[in-house]
Scaffold this active site. Structure first.
Site, mmCIF file in Angstrom:
data_model
loop_
_atom_site.group_PDB
_atom_site.id
_atom_site.type_symbol
_atom_site.label_atom_id
_atom_site.label_comp_id
_atom_site.label_asym_id
_atom_site.label_seq_id
_atom_site.Cartn_x
_atom_site.Cartn_y
_atom_site.Cartn_z
ATOM 1 N N HIS A 101 0.836 -1.211 0.000
ATOM 2 C CA HIS A 101 0.000 0.000 0.000
ATOM 3 C C HIS A 101 0.868 1.257 0.000
ATOM 4 C CE1 HIS A 101 -3.369 2.675 1.127
ATOM 5 N NE2 HIS A 101 -2.479 3.258 1.917
ATOM 6 N N GLU A 102 1.880 1.286 0.869
ATOM 7 C CA GLU A 102 2.758 2.456 0.922
ATOM 8 C C GLU A 102 3.541 2.612 -0.374
ATOM 9 O OE1 GLU A 102 2.201 4.522 3.111
ATOM 10 O OE2 GLU A 102 1.057 3.220 4.450
ATOM 11 N N HIS A 105 1.484 4.424 -2.841
ATOM 12 C CA HIS A 105 1.559 5.882 -2.735
ATOM 13 C C HIS A 105 2.766 6.421 -3.500
ATOM 14 C CE1 HIS A 105 -1.784 6.674 -0.132
ATOM 15 N NE2 HIS A 105 -1.324 5.940 0.863
#
Length: 232
Positions: A101-102, A105
């Site tokens: 998920h990071e 980003h």
């Protein structure tokens, strides 16, 4: 007692939203804990997954460690991904999902994803507005200075707008994460289901936080504009 402190709108509007937000936090912690106990079949750690996804997308973002649990984040100003002690070195389904998920980003910033650019553009304004807003509203109501209270409400609305823009950013990062984990075979289908549950639970905390802010904004609007009508 000053009118601002004597209203019941907090109990009616804001408190239920706060309880919902608390439930969302409990849910994400419980879900993360559950899937932190399930090791990945590949043995890949969160850091491994992060680097693998970066390589597949042509990125070279440094990965650093950060203290605590669930403190993982991507820092766009330093262009660095920071993974917590329970994610970076951990080879669990939850750790890999969060790390992906990071990384999602980081990919958003690399490709110039529209909502994330908009969010970064209004960040300084919303930080200033959210800090000043409560003081303006309280001062306006205490000293019967309507325009000051209205400005405070508008400033608070700007902060709510920032949270609203954050939702597609978070959901898109999770979508990118799930797509990468599946495409690169980092997780099995069963493990993907667990990672999706972790990321969905995390996303719901943003939804709940927005709900709290919306109810708080509604309360302020009732207090400020409702009082203005009564004073006519």
């Amino acid at each position: 007692m000053p009118y601002f402190f004597a209203d019941y709108y907090y109990l009616i509007l804001v408190l239920p939203a706060v309880i919902l937000a608390f439930a969302a936090q409990v849910s994400v912690q419980s879900t993360f804990k559950k899937y932190s106990r399930i090791p990945t079949r590949s043995g890949m750690t969160g850091r491994d997954a992060c680097l693998a996804i970066q390589q597949a997308n042509g990125l070279h973002v440094p990965v650093e460690s950060t203290a605590g649990s669930m403190t993982d984040h991507y820092d766009p100003r330093g262009n660095v991904i920071r993974l917590s002690e329970t994610v970076g070195p951990a080879s669990s389904v939850a750790a890999v999902g969060v790390a992906a998920h990071e990384t999602g980003h980081a990919i958003q910033y690399a490709v110039g994803y529209g909502p994330v650019r908009l969010r970064m553009g209004i960040l300084p304004v919303t930080q200033f507005a959210s800090t000043l807003s409560p003081y303006l509203v309280i001062a306006g109501l205490l000293f019967n200075f309507q325009i000051l209270a209205v400005i405070g409400v508008v400033f608070f609305g700007a902060a709510v707008l920032f949270q609203l823009i954050t939702l597609p950013v978070e959901f898109n990062a999770s979508a990118r994460a799930m797509k990468a984990l599946e495409a690169q075979g980092i997780l099995t289908q069963e493990e993907l289901s667990g990672a999706r549950k972790v990321l969905t639970a995390a996303a719901m905390t943003y939804v709940a936080a927005l709900f709290v802010s919306l109810m708080s904004l509604l309360r302020l609007m009732i207090l400020v504009f409702g009082r203005g009508r009564r004073d006519r």
